[in-house]
Motif scaffolding. Sequence first.
Motif, PDB file in Angstrom:
ATOM      1  N   TYR A  87     -11.265  -1.408  -7.990  1.00 38.84           N
ATOM      2  CA  TYR A  87     -11.884  -0.185  -7.493  1.00 38.84           C
ATOM      3  C   TYR A  87     -11.094   1.040  -7.950  1.00 38.84           C
ATOM      4  O   TYR A  87      -9.878   1.111  -7.773  1.00 38.84           O
ATOM      5  CB  TYR A  87     -11.954  -0.196  -5.966  1.00 38.84           C
ATOM      6  CG  TYR A  87     -12.774  -1.328  -5.413  1.00 38.84           C
ATOM      7  CD1 TYR A  87     -14.167  -1.286  -5.445  1.00 38.84           C
ATOM      8  CD2 TYR A  87     -12.148  -2.448  -4.873  1.00 38.84           C
ATOM      9  CE1 TYR A  87     -14.911  -2.340  -4.952  1.00 38.84           C
ATOM     10  CE2 TYR A  87     -12.897  -3.502  -4.376  1.00 38.84           C
ATOM     11  CZ  TYR A  87     -14.274  -3.442  -4.416  1.00 38.84           C
ATOM     12  OH  TYR A  87     -15.020  -4.492  -3.933  1.00 38.84           O
ATOM     13  N   LEU A  88     -11.820   1.997  -8.533  1.00 34.23           N
ATOM     14  CA  LEU A  88     -11.226   3.250  -8.991  1.00 34.23           C
ATOM     15  C   LEU A  88     -11.899   4.396  -8.244  1.00 34.23           C
ATOM     16  O   LEU A  88     -13.129   4.551  -8.317  1.00 34.23           O
ATOM     17  CB  LEU A  88     -11.420   3.417 -10.501  1.00 34.23           C
ATOM     18  CG  LEU A  88     -10.923   4.738 -11.111  1.00 34.23           C
ATOM     19  CD1 LEU A  88      -9.425   4.894 -10.927  1.00 34.23           C
ATOM     20  CD2 LEU A  88     -11.288   4.814 -12.604  1.00 34.23           C
ATOM     21  N   ASP A  89     -11.122   5.166  -7.514  1.00 35.94           N
ATOM     22  CA  ASP A  89     -11.638   6.293  -6.729  1.00 35.94           C
ATOM     23  C   ASP A  89     -12.762   5.858  -5.785  1.00 35.94           C
ATOM     24  O   ASP A  89     -13.728   6.594  -5.557  1.00 35.94           O
ATOM     25  CB  ASP A  89     -12.138   7.408  -7.658  1.00 35.94           C
ATOM     26  CG  ASP A  89     -11.064   7.903  -8.598  1.00 35.94           C
ATOM     27  OD1 ASP A  89      -9.883   7.614  -8.354  1.00 35.94           O
ATOM     28  OD2 ASP A  89     -11.418   8.579  -9.594  1.00 35.94           O
TER      29      ASP A  89
ATOM     30  N   LYS B 138       0.846  -1.204   0.000  1.00 30.70           N
ATOM     31  CA  LYS B 138       0.000   0.000   0.000  1.00 30.70           C
ATOM     32  C   LYS B 138       0.874   1.243   0.000  1.00 30.70           C
ATOM     33  O   LYS B 138       1.739   1.411   0.862  1.00 30.70           O
ATOM     34  CB  LYS B 138      -0.920   0.016   1.218  1.00 30.70           C
ATOM     35  CG  LYS B 138      -1.878   1.214   1.215  1.00 30.70           C
ATOM     36  CD  LYS B 138      -2.937   1.071   2.283  1.00 30.70           C
ATOM     37  CE  LYS B 138      -3.954   2.211   2.168  1.00 30.70           C
ATOM     38  NZ  LYS B 138      -5.053   2.082   3.139  1.00 30.70           N
ATOM     39  N   LEU B 139       0.624   2.135  -0.989  1.00 33.19           N
ATOM     40  CA  LEU B 139       1.406   3.361  -1.135  1.00 33.19           C
ATOM     41  C   LEU B 139       0.451   4.537  -1.295  1.00 33.19           C
ATOM     42  O   LEU B 139      -0.395   4.550  -2.190  1.00 33.19           O
ATOM     43  CB  LEU B 139       2.327   3.256  -2.357  1.00 33.19           C
ATOM     44  CG  LEU B 139       3.204   4.468  -2.682  1.00 33.19           C
ATOM     45  CD1 LEU B 139       4.144   4.794  -1.530  1.00 33.19           C
ATOM     46  CD2 LEU B 139       3.998   4.220  -3.973  1.00 33.19           C
TER      47      LEU B 139
ATOM     48  N   HIS C 122      -2.632  -1.513  -3.461  1.00 33.37           N
ATOM     49  CA  HIS C 122      -3.396  -0.279  -3.266  1.00 33.37           C
ATOM     50  C   HIS C 122      -2.494   0.925  -3.518  1.00 33.37           C
ATOM     51  O   HIS C 122      -1.436   1.047  -2.907  1.00 33.37           O
ATOM     52  CB  HIS C 122      -3.959  -0.210  -1.844  1.00 33.37           C
ATOM     53  CG  HIS C 122      -4.842  -1.356  -1.482  1.00 33.37           C
ATOM     54  ND1 HIS C 122      -4.336  -2.562  -1.047  1.00 33.37           N
ATOM     55  CD2 HIS C 122      -6.189  -1.484  -1.527  1.00 33.37           C
ATOM     56  CE1 HIS C 122      -5.349  -3.398  -0.820  1.00 33.37           C
ATOM     57  NE2 HIS C 122      -6.477  -2.766  -1.102  1.00 33.37           N
ATOM     58  N   LEU C 123      -2.945   1.810  -4.409  1.00 33.70           N
ATOM     59  CA  LEU C 123      -2.165   2.995  -4.777  1.00 33.70           C
ATOM     60  C   LEU C 123      -3.068   4.224  -4.768  1.00 33.70           C
ATOM     61  O   LEU C 123      -4.118   4.243  -5.406  1.00 33.70           O
ATOM     62  CB  LEU C 123      -1.544   2.822  -6.163  1.00 33.70           C
ATOM     63  CG  LEU C 123      -0.800   4.032  -6.737  1.00 33.70           C
ATOM     64  CD1 LEU C 123       0.398   4.406  -5.870  1.00 33.70           C
ATOM     65  CD2 LEU C 123      -0.353   3.755  -8.183  1.00 33.70           C
TER      66      LEU C 123
ATOM     67  N   LEU D  45      -2.403  -4.986  -8.447  1.00 30.87           N
ATOM     68  CA  LEU D  45      -3.050  -3.735  -8.073  1.00 30.87           C
ATOM     69  C   LEU D  45      -4.573  -3.884  -8.147  1.00 30.87           C
ATOM     70  O   LEU D  45      -5.119  -4.165  -9.212  1.00 30.87           O
ATOM     71  CB  LEU D  45      -2.592  -2.607  -8.996  1.00 30.87           C
ATOM     72  CG  LEU D  45      -3.037  -1.192  -8.617  1.00 30.87           C
ATOM     73  CD1 LEU D  45      -2.430  -0.776  -7.287  1.00 30.87           C
ATOM     74  CD2 LEU D  45      -2.650  -0.193  -9.710  1.00 30.87           C
ATOM     75  N   LYS D  46      -5.246  -3.695  -7.021  1.00 26.86           N
ATOM     76  CA  LYS D  46      -6.695  -3.853  -6.954  1.00 26.86           C
ATOM     77  C   LYS D  46      -7.421  -2.529  -6.734  1.00 26.86           C
ATOM     78  O   LYS D  46      -8.565  -2.382  -7.147  1.00 26.86           O
ATOM     79  CB  LYS D  46      -7.070  -4.814  -5.811  1.00 26.86           C
ATOM     80  CG  LYS D  46      -6.464  -6.204  -5.935  1.00 26.86           C
ATOM     81  CD  LYS D  46      -6.899  -6.878  -7.218  1.00 26.86           C
ATOM     82  CE  LYS D  46      -6.296  -8.263  -7.375  1.00 26.86           C
ATOM     83  NZ  LYS D  46      -6.635  -8.871  -8.684  1.00 26.86           N
ATOM     84  N   THR D  47      -6.758  -1.583  -6.083  1.00 24.38           N
ATOM     85  CA  THR D  47      -7.400  -0.306  -5.747  1.00 24.38           C
ATOM     86  C   THR D  47      -6.527   0.847  -6.219  1.00 24.38           C
ATOM     87  O   THR D  47      -5.345   0.914  -5.873  1.00 24.38           O
ATOM     88  CB  THR D  47      -7.613  -0.186  -4.230  1.00 24.38           C
ATOM     89  OG1 THR D  47      -8.449  -1.249  -3.789  1.00 24.38           O
ATOM     90  CG2 THR D  47      -8.255   1.142  -3.879  1.00 24.38           C
ATOM     91  N   LEU D  48      -7.120   1.742  -7.002  1.00 20.64           N
ATOM     92  CA  LEU D  48      -6.416   2.914  -7.513  1.00 20.64           C
ATOM     93  C   LEU D  48      -7.263   4.149  -7.251  1.00 20.64           C
ATOM     94  O   LEU D  48      -8.463   4.154  -7.537  1.00 20.64           O
ATOM     95  CB  LEU D  48      -6.156   2.774  -9.013  1.00 20.64           C
ATOM     96  CG  LEU D  48      -5.548   4.002  -9.721  1.00 20.64           C
ATOM     97  CD1 LEU D  48      -4.163   4.309  -9.182  1.00 20.64           C
ATOM     98  CD2 LEU D  48      -5.504   3.785 -11.236  1.00 20.64           C
TER      99      LEU D  48
END
Length: 256
Positions: free
Chosen positions: A144-146, A68-69, A92-93, A115-118
């Motif tokens: 997930y995006l936003d 996570k970053l 997660h980014l 990568l799952k969440t951006l």
Amino acid sequence: MDMKKRVHLELKDRNPAEVCVLALDTCRSGNGEVDGVTEEFSGLEVLRMVNVGLTSLSKLPSLPKLHKLELSDNAICGGLEALAQKCPNLTHLDISGNGISDIAALEALKPLKKLKTLDASGCEVSTRDDYRDGVFRLLPHVMYLDGYDRHDNKAPHSDNGNIGGARTNNLLTKYQDDGAGPHGGDDDEDDEDEDDGDDVSEEEVGLSYLMKEGIQDDEDDGDYVEEEEEDDEDGDEEAVRGDKRKRDDDEDEDDQ
């Protein structure tokens, strides 16, 4: 405070390899670059560099365990290739509030298969009409995006409001319990204990006050009765004296 000094303070004499969570929010990066975070942080899983003035990720060290970053509210416009090279296991980014203006800049994230969440909200690219559809086509592995999936369903959040699940939440909790970072300590719990004590004291004072009032009322009632009795006794004595004076006057008249 500059980033390098902040890293030193966050370590608190710990071995960098043992650190799992590192929060560097609102410090100042040197020349817009990552400074002080090195490959010695080999066990790092969560890294926060929010609002630190970053313009480039070229000096980001290799962090193989990082998942996570958070890089929100910086001035990064591109160069995301460094993420795939240095942090291959990201799930997660968060790059919200940066200078990303084109979907093409996000193509550098394609090698990040985990990568799952951006989150790119607040970037210029998020204002494009084809933004959501374009990102989901470009990065099909992103769920997930936003904060929403491709069907506009809201992403699940952990208790502290961060997307990332129980693992990340537990790491952040442990980080705070250890006293590291800006949010460590048990001040809230102490405040709660003090409040409880105040409530008990107020109840005891209130009870004592009511009892005292009741006792005082009883005493006042007794005084009132006694005063009435005294008044009655005074009246009787006055009447007796009056009768005696009347008899004396009658005797004087008879003598005359």
